[in-house]
Design a protein around this motif. Structure first.
Motif, mmCIF file in Angstrom:
data_model
loop_
_atom_site.group_PDB
_atom_site.id
_atom_site.type_symbol
_atom_site.label_atom_id
_atom_site.label_comp_id
_atom_site.label_asym_id
_atom_site.label_seq_id
_atom_site.Cartn_x
_atom_site.Cartn_y
_atom_site.Cartn_z
ATOM 1 N N MET A 1 0.815 -1.212 0.000
ATOM 2 C CA MET A 1 0.000 0.000 0.000
ATOM 3 C C MET A 1 0.851 1.266 0.000
ATOM 4 S SD MET A 1 -3.017 -1.107 -0.276
ATOM 5 C CE MET A 1 -3.956 0.376 0.025
ATOM 6 N N ASP A 2 2.086 1.158 0.507
ATOM 7 C CA ASP A 2 2.974 2.320 0.512
ATOM 8 C C ASP A 2 3.256 2.791 -0.911
ATOM 9 O OD1 ASP A 2 3.096 2.320 3.229
ATOM 10 O OD2 ASP A 2 4.974 1.188 3.353
ATOM 11 N N TRP A 3 3.398 1.821 -1.823
ATOM 12 C CA TRP A 3 3.677 2.171 -3.218
ATOM 13 C C TRP A 3 2.515 2.965 -3.809
ATOM 14 C CZ3 TRP A 3 1.308 1.049 -7.890
ATOM 15 C CH2 TRP A 3 2.058 1.351 -9.032
ATOM 16 N N VAL A 4 1.287 2.550 -3.483
ATOM 17 C CA VAL A 4 0.102 3.261 -3.972
ATOM 18 C C VAL A 4 0.057 4.669 -3.401
ATOM 19 C CG1 VAL A 4 -2.424 3.297 -3.985
ATOM 20 C CG2 VAL A 4 -1.203 1.130 -4.273
ATOM 21 N N TYR A 5 0.361 4.802 -2.111
ATOM 22 C CA TYR A 5 0.310 6.115 -1.467
ATOM 23 C C TYR A 5 1.365 7.056 -2.048
ATOM 24 C CZ TYR A 5 0.385 9.719 2.139
ATOM 25 O OH TYR A 5 0.342 10.920 2.797
ATOM 26 N N TYR A 155 0.776 -12.345 -14.925
ATOM 27 C CA TYR A 155 0.034 -12.581 -13.692
ATOM 28 C C TYR A 155 0.833 -12.044 -12.501
ATOM 29 C CZ TYR A 155 -2.308 -15.858 -16.814
ATOM 30 O OH TYR A 155 -2.973 -16.419 -17.875
ATOM 31 N N PRO A 156 0.387 -10.952 -11.906
ATOM 32 C CA PRO A 156 1.108 -10.392 -10.747
ATOM 33 C C PRO A 156 0.975 -11.293 -9.518
ATOM 34 C CG PRO A 156 -0.364 -8.777 -11.762
ATOM 35 C CD PRO A 156 -0.739 -10.114 -12.312
ATOM 36 N N ASP A 157 1.948 -11.216 -8.678
ATOM 37 C CA ASP A 157 1.887 -11.883 -7.375
ATOM 38 C C ASP A 157 1.471 -10.809 -6.372
ATOM 39 O OD1 ASP A 157 2.365 -13.068 -4.888
ATOM 40 O OD2 ASP A 157 3.925 -14.362 -5.729
ATOM 41 N N VAL A 162 2.360 -6.524 -2.295
ATOM 42 C CA VAL A 162 2.013 -5.764 -1.091
ATOM 43 C C VAL A 162 3.127 -5.868 -0.057
ATOM 44 C CG1 VAL A 162 0.412 -5.623 0.853
ATOM 45 C CG2 VAL A 162 -0.462 -6.007 -1.466
ATOM 46 N N LYS A 163 3.671 -7.062 0.080
ATOM 47 C CA LYS A 163 4.720 -7.310 1.075
ATOM 48 C C LYS A 163 5.978 -6.504 0.786
ATOM 49 C CE LYS A 163 7.439 -11.100 3.061
ATOM 50 N NZ LYS A 163 7.689 -12.568 3.015
ATOM 51 N N ASN A 164 6.328 -6.381 -0.507
ATOM 52 C CA ASN A 164 7.555 -5.686 -0.883
ATOM 53 C C ASN A 164 7.313 -4.255 -1.364
ATOM 54 O OD1 ASN A 164 9.820 -7.922 -0.876
ATOM 55 N ND2 ASN A 164 8.011 -8.880 -1.797
ATOM 56 N N ALA A 165 6.063 -3.785 -1.232
ATOM 57 C CA ALA A 165 5.707 -2.409 -1.618
ATOM 58 C C ALA A 165 6.097 -2.104 -3.062
ATOM 59 C CB ALA A 165 6.356 -1.402 -0.669
ATOM 60 N N GLY A 166 5.877 -3.056 -3.935
ATOM 61 C CA GLY A 166 6.192 -2.874 -5.348
ATOM 62 C C GLY A 166 5.689 -4.052 -6.150
ATOM 63 N N PRO A 167 5.503 -3.871 -7.451
ATOM 64 C CA PRO A 167 4.962 -4.954 -8.284
ATOM 65 C C PRO A 167 5.889 -6.160 -8.371
ATOM 66 C CG PRO A 167 5.746 -3.139 -9.639
ATOM 67 C CD PRO A 167 5.800 -2.661 -8.228
ATOM 68 N N ARG A 168 5.309 -7.349 -8.255
ATOM 69 C CA ARG A 168 6.032 -8.602 -8.409
ATOM 70 C C ARG A 168 5.242 -9.486 -9.373
ATOM 71 N NH1 ARG A 168 9.093 -5.858 -6.200
ATOM 72 N NH2 ARG A 168 10.509 -6.288 -4.444
ATOM 73 N N ILE A 169 5.948 -10.197 -10.227
ATOM 74 C CA ILE A 169 5.296 -11.029 -11.240
ATOM 75 C C ILE A 169 5.397 -12.499 -10.857
ATOM 76 C CG2 ILE A 169 5.335 -11.749 -13.663
ATOM 77 C CD1 ILE A 169 6.407 -8.981 -14.345
ATOM 78 N N ARG A 170 4.246 -13.177 -10.917
ATOM 79 C CA ARG A 170 4.218 -14.605 -10.604
ATOM 80 C C ARG A 170 4.462 -15.447 -11.858
ATOM 81 N NH1 ARG A 170 1.489 -18.090 -6.879
ATOM 82 N NH2 ARG A 170 0.687 -16.258 -5.789
#
Length: 208
Positions: A1-5, A155-157, A162-170
């Motif tokens: 959520m920090d990334w969104v903020y 497909y995002p993970d 959320v855990k790493n405050a940034g986009p991750r790809i699954r």
């Protein structure tokens, strides 16, 4: 959520632009309604220019290969019994053609006069003919489906994002499909890689 903020301003601007674009498209569609039925001469309908005109009237974008394919099919059907022959009273012509187009699932239709292949069919003039005038037109339904479609799927993970405050790809996959029916059914292959489980995936794709 920090990334969104942290990126809230950029996201809000992007959302605002999307809303403006959607409103502009809606207004344009209202001012320029699509015309899915176009009257042409038989000779014109057999050309890429004729098909392109009908597609433009219907607000449909076709590739050059699709225009060529449609024009070729219309030319081949010229000496065969047409799939659809419109026989109705003048005022009902456009309505009848549109009903047949929708039943077939076509994106747009071209109508020609079989007895006068050089004559340009003007649907407004046809509608103004006297009610006792018999009208017979050939109807060619055109489908805006490509022969081959390709796709990339990501497909995002979400949990890791959320855990790493940034986009991750699954997982990422790529597919190629061939059209198997004129009404837009496709069969193809798909290959991908799952980063989380370190797996290569290969399968079949059926689209309809």
């Amino acid at each position: 959520m920090d990334w969104v903020y942290k990126n809230r301003r950029v996201l809000l601007w992007a959302l605002a632009l999307l809303i403006i674009a959607a409103l502009a498209w809606f207004v344009w569609e209202k001012l320029h309604p699509a015309q899915p039925v176009t009257g042409e001469s038989q000779h014109q309908a057999e050309t890429t220019e004729g098909v392109a005109l009908a597609a433009k009237n219907a607000h449909i974008t076709l590739l050059e290969s699709q225009l060529t394919e449609a024009a070729k099919q219309i030319a081949e059907l010229k000496n065969k019994p047409p799939v659809t022959v419109v026989q109705t009273v003048p005022v009902e012509v456009v309505k009848t053609v549109e009903v047949e187009r929708q039943k077939s699932g076509a994106d747009f239709a071209i109508v020609t006069e079989p007895k006068n292949p050089d004559k340009q069919v003007d649907l407004k003039q046809v509608a103004e003919l006297s009610a006792d005038t018999a009208v017979t037109l050939n109807q060619y339904n055109v489908y805006a489906y490509r022969k081959v479609i390709r796709g990339v799927n990501i497909y995002p993970d979400w949990a890791e994002s959320v855990k790493n405050a940034g986009p991750r790809i699954r997982e990422v996959s790529f597919d190629v499909s061939q059209r198997i029916t004129k009404d837009g059914k496709y069969l193809g292959v798909v290959g991908g890689y799952n980063f989380k489980h370190e797996e290569v995936r290969i399968g079949l794709r059926y689209s309809f």
